[in-house]
Design a protein around this motif. Structure first.
Motif, PDB file in Angstrom:
ATOM      1  N   LYS A  73      33.660  55.102  20.578  1.00 52.98           N
ATOM      2  CA  LYS A  73      34.838  53.928  20.789  1.00 52.98           C
ATOM      3  C   LYS A  73      34.009  52.434  21.273  1.00 52.98           C
ATOM      4  O   LYS A  73      34.262  51.376  20.452  1.00 52.98           O
ATOM      5  CB  LYS A  73      36.163  54.630  21.255  1.00 52.98           C
ATOM      6  N   ALA A 121      32.053  51.199  18.652  1.00 51.20           N
ATOM      7  CA  ALA A 121      32.722  51.313  16.883  1.00 51.20           C
ATOM      8  C   ALA A 121      32.274  49.908  16.533  1.00 51.20           C
ATOM      9  O   ALA A 121      31.845  50.061  15.256  1.00 51.20           O
ATOM     10  CB  ALA A 121      34.123  51.265  17.023  1.00 51.20           C
ATOM     11  N   PRO A 122      32.319  48.266  16.369  1.00 51.75           N
ATOM     12  CA  PRO A 122      31.908  47.365  16.267  1.00 51.75           C
ATOM     13  C   PRO A 122      31.046  47.178  15.750  1.00 51.75           C
ATOM     14  O   PRO A 122      30.146  46.989  14.414  1.00 51.75           O
ATOM     15  CB  PRO A 122      32.324  46.125  16.539  1.00 51.75           C
ATOM     16  N   PRO A 146      29.320  48.861  11.445  1.00 54.00           N
ATOM     17  CA  PRO A 146      28.299  49.518  10.275  1.00 54.00           C
ATOM     18  C   PRO A 146      27.336  48.728  10.002  1.00 54.00           C
ATOM     19  O   PRO A 146      26.601  49.061   9.666  1.00 54.00           O
ATOM     20  CB  PRO A 146      29.151  48.581   9.821  1.00 54.00           C
ATOM     21  N   LEU A 183      38.121  53.464  15.514  1.00 54.53           N
ATOM     22  CA  LEU A 183      37.507  53.294  14.286  1.00 54.53           C
ATOM     23  C   LEU A 183      37.994  52.412  13.052  1.00 54.53           C
ATOM     24  O   LEU A 183      37.692  52.017  12.170  1.00 54.53           O
ATOM     25  CB  LEU A 183      36.509  54.697  13.669  1.00 54.53           C
ATOM     26  N   THR A 223      40.281  49.693  13.440  1.00 54.93           N
ATOM     27  CA  THR A 223      39.840  48.436  12.090  1.00 54.93           C
ATOM     28  C   THR A 223      38.861  47.969  11.438  1.00 54.93           C
ATOM     29  O   THR A 223      37.844  46.808  11.985  1.00 54.93           O
ATOM     30  CB  THR A 223      40.214  47.660  13.682  1.00 54.93           C
ATOM     31  N   ILE A 224      37.082  48.718  11.804  1.00 57.87           N
ATOM     32  CA  ILE A 224      36.197  48.491  12.307  1.00 57.87           C
ATOM     33  C   ILE A 224      36.014  47.907  10.512  1.00 57.87           C
ATOM     34  O   ILE A 224      36.124  49.014   9.725  1.00 57.87           O
ATOM     35  CB  ILE A 224      35.417  49.467  12.539  1.00 57.87           C
ATOM     36  N   PHE A 237      34.081  49.130   7.504  1.00 61.34           N
ATOM     37  CA  PHE A 237      32.583  49.810   7.133  1.00 61.34           C
ATOM     38  C   PHE A 237      32.645  49.264   5.921  1.00 61.34           C
ATOM     39  O   PHE A 237      33.548  49.210   5.208  1.00 61.34           O
ATOM     40  CB  PHE A 237      33.016  51.325   7.743  1.00 61.34           C
TER      41      PHE A 237
END
Length: 114
Positions: free
Chosen positions: A66, A69-70, A73, A95, A97-98, A100
């Motif tokens: 977590k 997470a940013p 990608p 995840l 709001t990430i 991808f």
């Protein structure tokens, strides 16, 4: 070093590989990305994927996933495919709001469902 590391040429930073300074450089690169700075993909792959913590994606805890997470990608499809279903499900709230790419999402969730 701080944010200056994020502006450096990866070749210059790799000269510090296998030194105490290299871990500080890797942390600086991660912090820049966590702050939302856009970095060249070569810099990310050369420096972050050599981080011992990130070499084995399946060893990351859900909480650490977590936190990272940013960055996910930018770590690439191979790294993402190394995550386990339980990791993905545990980290899902962090995840959501990430941004991808569609292929990253498809590969991860196809692997999670199969």
């Amino acid at each position: 070093l701080g944010n200056l590391s994020c502006l450096a040429d990866p070749v210059d930073l790799l000269a510090y590989n296998n030194t105490e300074a290299f871990q500080v450089i890797q942390e600086s690169i991660m912090n820049c990305m966590l702050k939302g700075l856009s970095l060249p993909s070569q810099l990310v792959s050369d420096l972050l994927l050599n981080n011992p913590e990130l070499r084995i994606p399946s060893s990351l805890s859900a909480n650490r996933l977590k936190e990272l997470a940013p960055l996910l990608p930018s770590l690439g499809v191979t790294f993402l495919k190394g995550l386990t279903v339980s990791q993905l499900l545990s980290a899902l709230p962090g995840l959501s709001t990430i941004p991808f790419t569609p292929i990253q999402v498809e590969l991860n969730w196809t692997a999670a469902v199969v």
